[in-house]
Design an enzyme around this catalytic site. Structure first.
Site, PDB file in Angstrom:
ATOM      1  N   ARG A 152       0.596  -1.564  -0.411  1.00 42.00           N
ATOM      2  CA  ARG A 152       0.210  -0.085   0.085  1.00 42.00           C
ATOM      3  C   ARG A 152       1.001   0.865  -0.431  1.00 42.00           C
ATOM      4  O   ARG A 152       0.944   2.203  -0.856  1.00 42.00           O
ATOM      5  CB  ARG A 152      -1.204  -0.083   0.779  1.00 42.00           C
ATOM      6  CG  ARG A 152      -2.180  -0.981   0.963  1.00 42.00           C
ATOM      7  CD  ARG A 152      -1.571  -2.119   1.322  1.00 42.00           C
ATOM      8  NE  ARG A 152      -1.311  -2.950   2.785  1.00 42.00           N
ATOM      9  CZ  ARG A 152      -0.354  -3.711   2.746  1.00 42.00           C
ATOM     10  NH1 ARG A 152      -0.612  -4.614   1.510  1.00 42.00           N
ATOM     11  NH2 ARG A 152      -0.036  -4.053   3.898  1.00 42.00           N
ATOM     12  N   CYS A 179      -5.560  -2.918   9.085  1.00 42.06           N
ATOM     13  CA  CYS A 179      -4.416  -1.905   8.113  1.00 42.06           C
ATOM     14  C   CYS A 179      -4.655  -0.734   7.897  1.00 42.06           C
ATOM     15  O   CYS A 179      -5.807  -0.668   7.351  1.00 42.06           O
ATOM     16  CB  CYS A 179      -4.095  -3.342   6.464  1.00 42.06           C
ATOM     17  SG  CYS A 179      -2.955  -2.071   5.439  1.00 42.06           S
ATOM     18  N   THR A 200      -3.120   1.655   6.668  1.00 43.47           N
ATOM     19  CA  THR A 200      -2.909   2.499   4.885  1.00 43.47           C
ATOM     20  C   THR A 200      -3.730   2.284   4.236  1.00 43.47           C
ATOM     21  O   THR A 200      -4.065   2.981   3.075  1.00 43.47           O
ATOM     22  CB  THR A 200      -1.045   2.202   4.950  1.00 43.47           C
ATOM     23  OG1 THR A 200      -0.486   2.349   6.005  1.00 43.47           O
ATOM     24  CG2 THR A 200      -0.822   2.496   3.396  1.00 43.47           C
ATOM     25  N   THR A 229       2.466   5.101   8.441  1.00 45.21           N
ATOM     26  CA  THR A 229       3.415   3.942   7.314  1.00 45.21           C
ATOM     27  C   THR A 229       3.461   5.973   6.327  1.00 45.21           C
ATOM     28  O   THR A 229       2.171   6.205   6.391  1.00 45.21           O
ATOM     29  CB  THR A 229       3.223   3.704   6.323  1.00 45.21           C
ATOM     30  OG1 THR A 229       1.348   4.051   5.681  1.00 45.21           O
ATOM     31  CG2 THR A 229       3.082   2.334   6.931  1.00 45.21           C
ATOM     32  N   LYS A 287       7.590  -5.918  10.519  1.00 43.04           N
ATOM     33  CA  LYS A 287       6.334  -6.561   9.443  1.00 43.04           C
ATOM     34  C   LYS A 287       7.125  -7.873   9.325  1.00 43.04           C
ATOM     35  O   LYS A 287       6.598  -9.112   8.832  1.00 43.04           O
ATOM     36  CB  LYS A 287       5.841  -5.935   7.812  1.00 43.04           C
ATOM     37  CG  LYS A 287       5.170  -4.625   7.784  1.00 43.04           C
ATOM     38  CD  LYS A 287       4.946  -4.704   6.322  1.00 43.04           C
ATOM     39  CE  LYS A 287       3.630  -3.269   6.518  1.00 43.04           C
ATOM     40  NZ  LYS A 287       1.848  -3.989   7.231  1.00 43.04           N
ATOM     41  N   CYS A 306      -1.094   3.006  12.364  1.00 40.31           N
ATOM     42  CA  CYS A 306      -0.201   1.065  11.314  1.00 40.31           C
ATOM     43  C   CYS A 306      -0.438   0.342  12.382  1.00 40.31           C
ATOM     44  O   CYS A 306      -0.186   0.037  13.275  1.00 40.31           O
ATOM     45  CB  CYS A 306       1.136   1.779  10.917  1.00 40.31           C
ATOM     46  SG  CYS A 306       1.712   0.390  10.236  1.00 40.31           S
TER      47      CYS A 306
END
Lengths: 249, 249
Positions: free
Chosen positions: B56, B90, B92, B134, B173, B204
């Site tokens: 993303r 999520c 983003t 992010t 991640k 995030c």
């Protein structure tokens, strides 16, 4: 890998929610077990986290409603969603494995079979495996039968302790991960070791939520972790999936 | 409840896998937030944990492949599987919310909107919210727009720090939850507080994997936890779902 095509991997279908924290634990362990260089290397997983499935242990020990039909429907739904193979991070529910297999055309990877295979590999000299499992799992003889096929013995708790262990597992299902629960679980593990177990199997997916390897005087093998590791190998094509209808239980 | 019919609850569809540990964290928080007296009281959740979704932040900041079509297909699949409403742990990816909403007939509950509403309720006197997000989420102005609609200001990191934060989120991640990562995340939070933030938003879903509320000198609000809590209220019918196509982003 970040800029290239992600590797072709199989999609995993998870019959989950039994209990839901155990399913979250499985997903976390699957992710941790995946050799990823970027997020896109991780495995696609369809999860039906369905805590509404009738209680397995009650059905097996007291004739409660069978979870078989619901599990079969969940399996069919996961296949429709695109799963290439199915797993179920609930040991006791494997008593209904035949109904699941009959409902789908994709392989079902048995947590019981994979865990027994891992025990044989990891502890080649161990003869007796202690079982931290629900009463339903014990009465259905899921692990006893699988270990017997491999020429190994199993040790279970005496009936009164087995009932207490099952009650403890239900406390974990309701979110209790207190020191009291941890200490009681460890005590049940030590009871199995005192009775002659060379290693103990966390044969209920609630066990590893409170007790880890290294906390008993003998090794503790986590069935959830074993299943997660095997899923990675199957999904990445490191080895062929078991044939459809392998299990003889 | 153990012997009665489980309460009628809505089925949740989760667009997940971005990243997969964040999805496991969401499922764990959803379960912990559910007032269950037995396993069957817990909520049924269909999860498409799909880490293969194109990145993303790259799409938003550098014109990489759009994740929109894949997210729309995932949403449609979850609706077909039986989800009554959809969520996506999520932040983003909410830049593609319009494509998701257009693909389904069931409500999509926005993590951004729910978190902003929770911030307003929890911190009525706070004027400035710092964003640990992010670069894609910041550039898409997802939280800035939502907070502006509520008359609140947002504070983001300076560009160089923002790039470093994004790199840190990508380390998480890949499974890095080391003290180094934790300390760096805390430092970014304190930078936002030094710049005037009255509270910080873990905007995030990788942030709460390494940093918890109570670890900064001002409160940290976890968007994943807020979304989980709201899901429980919606699924149990404690309040009506937001109308389809509520968001004006």
């Amino acid at each position: 890998m970040a800029n290239g095509a992600p590797p072709a991997t199989l999609v995993i279908g998870v019959l989950g929610g039994m209990g839901p924290q155990a399913t979250a634990d499985f997903l976390a362990k699957l992710t941790a077990a995946t050799p990823a260089e970027c997020e896109q290397d991780h495995l696609r997983v369809h999860i039906d986290s369905n805590p509404k499935v009738p209680d397995r242990s009650t059905a097996l020990t007291r004739g409660g409603e069978s979870p078989g039909p619901v599990l079969a429907a969940m399996a069919a739904g996961l296949e429709r969603a695109g799963a290439d193979f199915l797993v179920m991070p609930c040991n006791t529910a494997h008593a209904y494995e035949a109904e699941i297999r009959a409902a789908v055309g994709v392989p079902f990877v048995s947590m019981i079979d994979e865990t027994c295979a891992a025990c044989e590999l990891t502890f080649p000299d161990a003869q007796r495996f202690g079982l931290l499992a629900t009463s339903g799992c014990v009465e259905a003889r899921l692990y006893q039968s699988a270990f017997a096929r491999a020429g190994r013995a199993t040790i279970v708790l005496a009936p009164a302790d087995q009932e207490r262990l099952t009650a403890l597992l239900y406390r974990i299902k309701l979110g209790d991960r207190s020191h009291t629960v941890h200490d009681a679980m460890r005590a049940f593990g030590e009871t199995l070791i005192d009775a002659g177990a060379d290693a103990v199997v966390a044969a209920c997916s609630e066990v590893p939520l409170v007790l880890g390897d290294g906390e008993l005087s003998r090794p503790l093998l986590d069935a959830t972790l074993q299943l997660a590791r095997r899923c990675v190998r199957y999904a990445y094509g490191c080895e062929p999936l078991p044939a459809v209808c392998l299990s003889a239980t």
